[in-house]
Design a protein around this motif. Structure first.
Motif, PDB file in Angstrom:
ATOM      1  N   GLU A 387       0.830  -1.203   0.000  1.00 51.90           N
ATOM      2  CA  GLU A 387       0.000   0.000   0.000  1.00 51.90           C
ATOM      3  C   GLU A 387       0.866   1.256   0.000  1.00 51.90           C
ATOM      4  OE1 GLU A 387      -3.207   0.873   3.127  1.00 51.90           O
ATOM      5  OE2 GLU A 387      -3.564  -1.172   2.405  1.00 51.90           O
ATOM      6  N   LYS A 388       1.869   1.236   0.886  1.00 53.27           N
ATOM      7  CA  LYS A 388       2.746   2.399   0.964  1.00 53.27           C
ATOM      8  C   LYS A 388       3.616   2.514  -0.277  1.00 53.27           C
ATOM      9  CE  LYS A 388       2.523   2.796   5.879  1.00 53.27           C
ATOM     10  NZ  LYS A 388       3.048   2.381   7.177  1.00 53.27           N
ATOM     11  N   ALA A 389       3.966   1.363  -0.833  1.00 55.89           N
ATOM     12  CA  ALA A 389       4.733   1.401  -2.089  1.00 55.89           C
ATOM     13  C   ALA A 389       3.922   2.115  -3.162  1.00 55.89           C
ATOM     14  CB  ALA A 389       5.091  -0.010  -2.521  1.00 55.89           C
ATOM     15  N   VAL A 392       4.122   5.825  -2.611  1.00 56.57           N
ATOM     16  CA  VAL A 392       5.403   6.377  -3.072  1.00 56.57           C
ATOM     17  C   VAL A 392       5.407   6.474  -4.595  1.00 56.57           C
ATOM     18  CG1 VAL A 392       7.871   5.910  -3.267  1.00 56.57           C
ATOM     19  CG2 VAL A 392       6.726   5.599  -1.070  1.00 56.57           C
ATOM     20  N   GLN A 393       4.889   5.435  -5.231  1.00 55.62           N
ATOM     21  CA  GLN A 393       4.866   5.430  -6.695  1.00 55.62           C
ATOM     22  C   GLN A 393       4.047   6.602  -7.225  1.00 55.62           C
ATOM     23  OE1 GLN A 393       3.381   1.772  -8.291  1.00 55.62           O
ATOM     24  NE2 GLN A 393       4.673   1.944 -10.105  1.00 55.62           N
ATOM     25  N   ARG A 394       2.923   6.883  -6.554  1.00 55.04           N
ATOM     26  CA  ARG A 394       2.082   8.004  -6.978  1.00 55.04           C
ATOM     27  C   ARG A 394       2.841   9.327  -6.851  1.00 55.04           C
ATOM     28  NH1 ARG A 394      -2.702   5.976  -5.092  1.00 55.04           N
ATOM     29  NH2 ARG A 394      -2.122   6.662  -3.031  1.00 55.04           N
ATOM     30  N   GLU A 395       3.505   9.493  -5.720  1.00 52.25           N
ATOM     31  CA  GLU A 395       4.283  10.722  -5.520  1.00 52.25           C
ATOM     32  C   GLU A 395       5.389  10.844  -6.564  1.00 52.25           C
ATOM     33  OE1 GLU A 395       5.759  11.684  -1.542  1.00 52.25           O
ATOM     34  OE2 GLU A 395       4.292  10.263  -0.766  1.00 52.25           O
ATOM     35  N   GLU A 396       6.055   9.724  -6.827  1.00 54.62           N
ATOM     36  CA  GLU A 396       7.175   9.750  -7.769  1.00 54.62           C
ATOM     37  C   GLU A 396       6.715  10.114  -9.181  1.00 54.62           C
ATOM     38  OE1 GLU A 396      10.654   9.379  -7.644  1.00 54.62           O
ATOM     39  OE2 GLU A 396      10.110   9.892  -5.597  1.00 54.62           O
ATOM     40  N   SER A 397       5.502   9.671  -9.528  1.00 50.77           N
ATOM     41  CA  SER A 397       5.034   9.925 -10.892  1.00 50.77           C
ATOM     42  C   SER A 397       4.853  11.419 -11.132  1.00 50.77           C
ATOM     43  CB  SER A 397       3.725   9.173 -11.152  1.00 50.77           C
ATOM     44  OG  SER A 397       2.702   9.726 -10.355  1.00 50.77           O
ATOM     45  N   ASP A 423      22.036  17.472  -8.939  1.00 48.79           N
ATOM     46  CA  ASP A 423      20.580  17.449  -9.104  1.00 48.79           C
ATOM     47  C   ASP A 423      20.051  16.025  -9.076  1.00 48.79           C
ATOM     48  OD1 ASP A 423      20.507  20.144  -9.294  1.00 48.79           O
ATOM     49  OD2 ASP A 423      20.482  20.214 -11.480  1.00 48.79           O
ATOM     50  N   TYR A 424      20.780  15.140  -9.736  1.00 49.29           N
ATOM     51  CA  TYR A 424      20.319  13.761  -9.825  1.00 49.29           C
ATOM     52  C   TYR A 424      20.297  13.100  -8.443  1.00 49.29           C
ATOM     53  CZ  TYR A 424      19.798   8.945 -11.227  1.00 49.29           C
ATOM     54  OH  TYR A 424      19.323   7.669 -11.341  1.00 49.29           O
ATOM     55  N   LEU A 425      21.410  13.260  -7.696  1.00 49.06           N
ATOM     56  CA  LEU A 425      21.468  12.633  -6.373  1.00 49.06           C
ATOM     57  C   LEU A 425      20.436  13.240  -5.436  1.00 49.06           C
ATOM     58  CD1 LEU A 425      25.297  12.110  -5.796  1.00 49.06           C
ATOM     59  CD2 LEU A 425      23.565  10.412  -6.357  1.00 49.06           C
ATOM     60  N   ARG A 426      20.155  14.532  -5.620  1.00 47.39           N
ATOM     61  CA  ARG A 426      19.119  15.168  -4.810  1.00 47.39           C
ATOM     62  C   ARG A 426      17.774  14.466  -5.036  1.00 47.39           C
ATOM     63  NH1 ARG A 426      20.764  21.023  -5.169  1.00 47.39           N
ATOM     64  NH2 ARG A 426      21.908  20.894  -3.212  1.00 47.39           N
ATOM     65  N   ALA A 427      17.484  14.136  -6.296  1.00 46.86           N
ATOM     66  CA  ALA A 427      16.221  13.449  -6.608  1.00 46.86           C
ATOM     67  C   ALA A 427      16.200  12.053  -5.990  1.00 46.86           C
ATOM     68  CB  ALA A 427      16.018  13.373  -8.122  1.00 46.86           C
ATOM     69  N   VAL A 428      17.329  11.334  -6.092  1.00 46.18           N
ATOM     70  CA  VAL A 428      17.387   9.985  -5.513  1.00 46.18           C
ATOM     71  C   VAL A 428      17.233  10.068  -3.995  1.00 46.18           C
ATOM     72  CG1 VAL A 428      18.822   7.941  -5.156  1.00 46.18           C
ATOM     73  CG2 VAL A 428      18.799   9.063  -7.380  1.00 46.18           C
ATOM     74  N   GLU A 429      17.870  11.084  -3.412  1.00 49.08           N
ATOM     75  CA  GLU A 429      17.771  11.244  -1.961  1.00 49.08           C
ATOM     76  C   GLU A 429      16.323  11.484  -1.538  1.00 49.08           C
ATOM     77  OE1 GLU A 429      19.757  14.691  -0.238  1.00 49.08           O
ATOM     78  OE2 GLU A 429      20.317  13.436   1.466  1.00 49.08           O
ATOM     79  N   SER A 430      15.616  12.293  -2.295  1.00 47.13           N
ATOM     80  CA  SER A 430      14.238  12.567  -1.894  1.00 47.13           C
ATOM     81  C   SER A 430      13.366  11.325  -2.079  1.00 47.13           C
ATOM     82  CB  SER A 430      13.690  13.800  -2.619  1.00 47.13           C
ATOM     83  OG  SER A 430      13.071  13.423  -3.815  1.00 47.13           O
ATOM     84  N   LEU A 431      13.682  10.507  -3.079  1.00 54.09           N
ATOM     85  CA  LEU A 431      12.968   9.231  -3.191  1.00 54.09           C
ATOM     86  C   LEU A 431      13.253   8.349  -1.971  1.00 54.09           C
ATOM     87  CD1 LEU A 431      11.514   6.808  -4.507  1.00 54.09           C
ATOM     88  CD2 LEU A 431      13.549   6.405  -5.884  1.00 54.09           C
ATOM     89  N   LEU A 432      14.529   8.282  -1.561  1.00 51.90           N
ATOM     90  CA  LEU A 432      14.882   7.477  -0.388  1.00 51.90           C
ATOM     91  C   LEU A 432      14.150   8.002   0.847  1.00 51.90           C
ATOM     92  CD1 LEU A 432      18.705   6.966  -1.002  1.00 51.90           C
ATOM     93  CD2 LEU A 432      16.952   5.209  -1.023  1.00 51.90           C
ATOM     94  N   ASN A 433      14.073   9.334   0.982  1.00 48.21           N
ATOM     95  CA  ASN A 433      13.365   9.898   2.131  1.00 48.21           C
ATOM     96  C   ASN A 433      11.878   9.561   2.091  1.00 48.21           C
ATOM     97  OD1 ASN A 433      15.693  10.950   3.132  1.00 48.21           O
ATOM     98  ND2 ASN A 433      15.400  12.983   2.232  1.00 48.21           N
TER      99      ASN A 433
END
Lengths: 439, 258
Positions: A387-389, A392-397, A423-433
């Motif tokens: 459910e939480k996945a 996250v997927q919705r937010e990422e889209s 910029d790229y690592l910032r995006a990955v970091e926010s996904l991890l968060n």
């Protein structure tokens, strides 16, 4: 009753394709998140492109890193601090071998095995067909997820030049050793990092050197004063200041007749080569425009000039190849360019990811590391809390493409996977968060 | 602070430095056990571990190493030295830090996925340690506040069980000029790779008091393993074998042969 009715079903295990730098860090980080991993490697040793023994390795005797050590090493396994700022390719291989040994990755790798197809089956699972590299019988295993790390610098692109040339033509991937250049008149085609490195090698060893480039690029030196230029460029600063710094070190080489860049310095990653201006300035390299045709011993240039090189090296790059995956799995277009979220996650298959398919303005290893951390955490979240996945997927889209990808002004293959690492690592970091916060 | 965007490491990497590594290896290493890397705190070097613990751990089959970080290095440089030493070992390593060395290890855990970690009498909160030192040994501590050396008393560092002349001999080798950052209170990084972590200490330690041990253990998700009657330097006391045996037993359980 049998525990495991189907020997080919590997349960929750993840399949990793390739044991180069990206594959190794994928194994390590998947293991760290508790996954069983089977990695298939077509060669008999690790290192991928960095292993000069591999027939698909593009490295040559004089290959050195173009990004300095702190921007190249894995973030949790530093290179020895006694190594030079820009290590040699053999040191990079040694580093990868030590990484594999240190984390015990070898026991999860099947050497001499090639993945020939991946097919999605029910519930996000995959049927992976594996065959030994030399041919022979194949077998099918079922996995919970597939992580592709097969590299993108091994399938050479040859330029299409009309006519027949009687001299020698080799792709840069086949160039290994400067002995090949000695006493020759050499034409190097291509203005990327490799093309410029080879033009410099030729300037040091060959009799005469022409360097043909179609487009203009920005050039950055390896050193500014006594500091590696990329370290200077990565001081903590607001992005406008970092841009201004990059602007100040970036050079265009139009003064020597190279084409002018079609973009501003920070819109794409510069070619890192401090020696090209040096040899242009000493008259050892003659810049020439595009090659329009060849006949016999003569090569015709776009400005009508005719030159007679004995050896032509085409440093015209590589294209990504995923022969084992149907193009729609990676949303690849007719040119073979996959469309992946963060250059990593397949948009329609939540259990399919690619690691290392980027061209950053830093080393690739740290990016591949954080990509595989994100992939491993994503797969775990999906298994534990679907459910939480989904949340996250919705937010990422909704993550804007331009926040992590450089939309190129010049739509050529060279820029397909280009990212700015901050910029790229910032995006990955926010996904991890995001994945953290929904724990 | 971001653990991913490491501008300082990118733009100003810690240069190579002199670190001393002492090793005691088991006679037969079957490769089943991870290497141990001991990290001393302020005021003493790797020798504090070579006295007893290193050889004992090796005799029980653990490849054991102690690193003395570069002299005069700040916390970042010391953590760098620890990570560099660990990464140079052939297998994923267990980090074991004592005193302020535990703080160095805590920093290193944010940069290196240790196989496991042990914090022995850890000085993680320098202010609490300073308070304890001021109460227990004001005359030896106050000069340090003004840049002078820190002087310890035997009573402060060792338990009553250690013979006076041995305590005196150790004391002569221990001398510290504390650096401010070792006494910081800043947030410790989240350990990468989630290693199992054990806190070991003595309720009678006069440098790191019981509440500090509890706090440190709680930070890493557990309860401290306690050895009553001992002082701060568990590895130099007469009963040095008890804590190291307990640590090795714990490690044996946490790092089963793969």
């Amino acid at each position: 009753m049998q525990d495991s009715p189907d020997l080919g079903d590997r349960g929750d295990a993840v399949c990793v394709v390739g044991a180069g730098a990206s594959g190794l860090t994928a194994i390590k980080n998947l293991r760290e998140q508790g996954f069983a991993v089977d990695c298939y490697e077509r060669e008999t040793s690790v290192g991928g492109a960095w292993n000069w023994r591999h027939d698909r390795s593009p490295v040559y005797a004089g290959t050195y890193l173009v990004s300095s050590r702190p921007l190249t090493e894995f973030p949790d396994f530093p290179m020895p601090d006694t190594w030079p700022d820009y290590p040699h390719h053999q040191q990079v291989l040694e580093y990868l071998e030590r990484y594999a040994r240190h984390f015990g990755l070898g026991e999860h790798i099947w050497y001499g095995m090639e993945v020939v197809s991946i097919v999605p089956v029910a519930d996000g699972r995959w049927d992976v067909t594996i065959r030994s590299t030399g041919g022979g019988s194949s077998r099918v295993q079922r996995y919970a997820a597939v992580v592709i790390a097969n590299g993108h610098n091994w399938a050479p692109v040859q330029p299409e030049i009309p006519g027949d040339f009687l001299g020698q033509v080799i792709h840069s991937s086949a160039y290994k050793d400067p002995a090949r250049l000695r006493g020759k008149r050499v034409l190097v085609i291509g203005g990327g990092n490799t093309g410029c490195d080879l033009a410099v090698e030729a300037a040091q060893h060959a009799d005469q050197v022409w360097h043909s480039t179609r487009r203009g690029y920005w050039f950055a030196p390896k050193y500014v004063g006594s500091r590696p230029a990329d370290q200077l460029a990565n001081e903590r600063a607001p992005s406008w200041l970092r841009r201004r710094r990059n602007r100040r070190v970036a050079a265009d080489l139009t003064r020597w007749g190279m084409p002018a860049p079609e973009h501003t310095p920070f819109e794409s990653n510069p070619v890192v080569n401090g020696l090209l201006p040096h040899y242009l300035g000493h008259g050892r390299i003659m810049p020439v425009p595009d090659v329009t045709g060849w006949d016999g011993t003569e090569v015709t240039l776009a400005d009508g000039r005719i030159i007679e090189p004995q050896l032509v090296i085409t440093a015209t790059g590589y294209r990504p190849r995923f022969d084992f995956a149907a193009p729609e799995l990676l949303d690849a277009d007719e040119h073979g360019r996959p469309d992946l979220h963060l250059h990593t996650f397949a948009r329609r298959h939540p259990t399919l990811a690619v690691v290392g398919l980027v061209q950053p303005d830093s080393g690739l290893f740290p990016i591949a590391h954080w990509q595989s951390v994100a992939v491993a955490r994503w797969l775990k979240l999906r298994a534990r809390d679907p459910e939480k996945a989904t949340a996250v997927q919705r937010e990422e889209s909704e993550r804007p493409l331009e926040s992590w990808s450089r939309r190129k002004v010049v739509p050529t293959r060279r820029y397909w996977f280009e990212v700015g690492h901050v910029d790229y690592l910032r995006a990955v970091e926010s996904l991890l968060n995001r994945m953290e916060s929904v724990k | 602070m971001s653990e991913i965007l490491r501008f300082q490491d990118w733009s100003d990497p810690v240069p190579a430095g002199d670190r001393e590594v002492v090793s005691r290896l088991p006679e037969e290493d079957d490769g089943e056990r991870p290497p141990l890397l001991f990290v001393p705190g302020m005021g003493h070097g790797g020798w504090a571990f070579t006295e007893h613990w290193l050889a004992h751990a090796a005799s029980r089959g653990w490849p054991s190493h102690a690193v003395t970080p570069r002299p005069g290095g700040d916390l970042r440089a010391q953590a760098h030295d620890v990570v560099q030493t660990a990464a140079a070992l052939p297998r994923q390593t267990v980090l074991i830090g004592h005193g302020t060395g535990a703080r160095v290890v805590a920093r290193a855990l944010g940069r290196y996925p240790a196989r496991a970690a042990v914090l022995v009498s850890p000085v993680l909160d320098g202010w609490a340690a300073l308070g304890a030192a001021l109460r227990g040994n004001p005359a030896g501590t106050i000069p340090a506040l003004f840049g002078g050396p820190l002087r310890f008393s035997a009573k402060q560092l060792f338990g009553p069980g250690l013979p006076a002349e041995q305590a005196q001999a150790h004391l002569e080798r221990i001398g510290a000029r504390p650096r401010a950052e070792l006494f910081g209170r800043d947030a410790l990084p989240e350990p990468v790779g989630g290693p199992p972590t054990l806190v070991v200490g003595s309720p009678d330690d006069r440098v790191v008091r019981r509440p500090e041990l509890d706090k440190a253990a709680a930070r890493y998700g557990g309860a401290p393993l306690l050895f009553p009657g001992m002082g701060h330097y568990l590895m130099l006391e007469t009963s040095w074998q008890e804590p190291i045996d307990a640590i090795l037993d714990w490690l044996g359980k946490q790092t089963p042969a793969r």
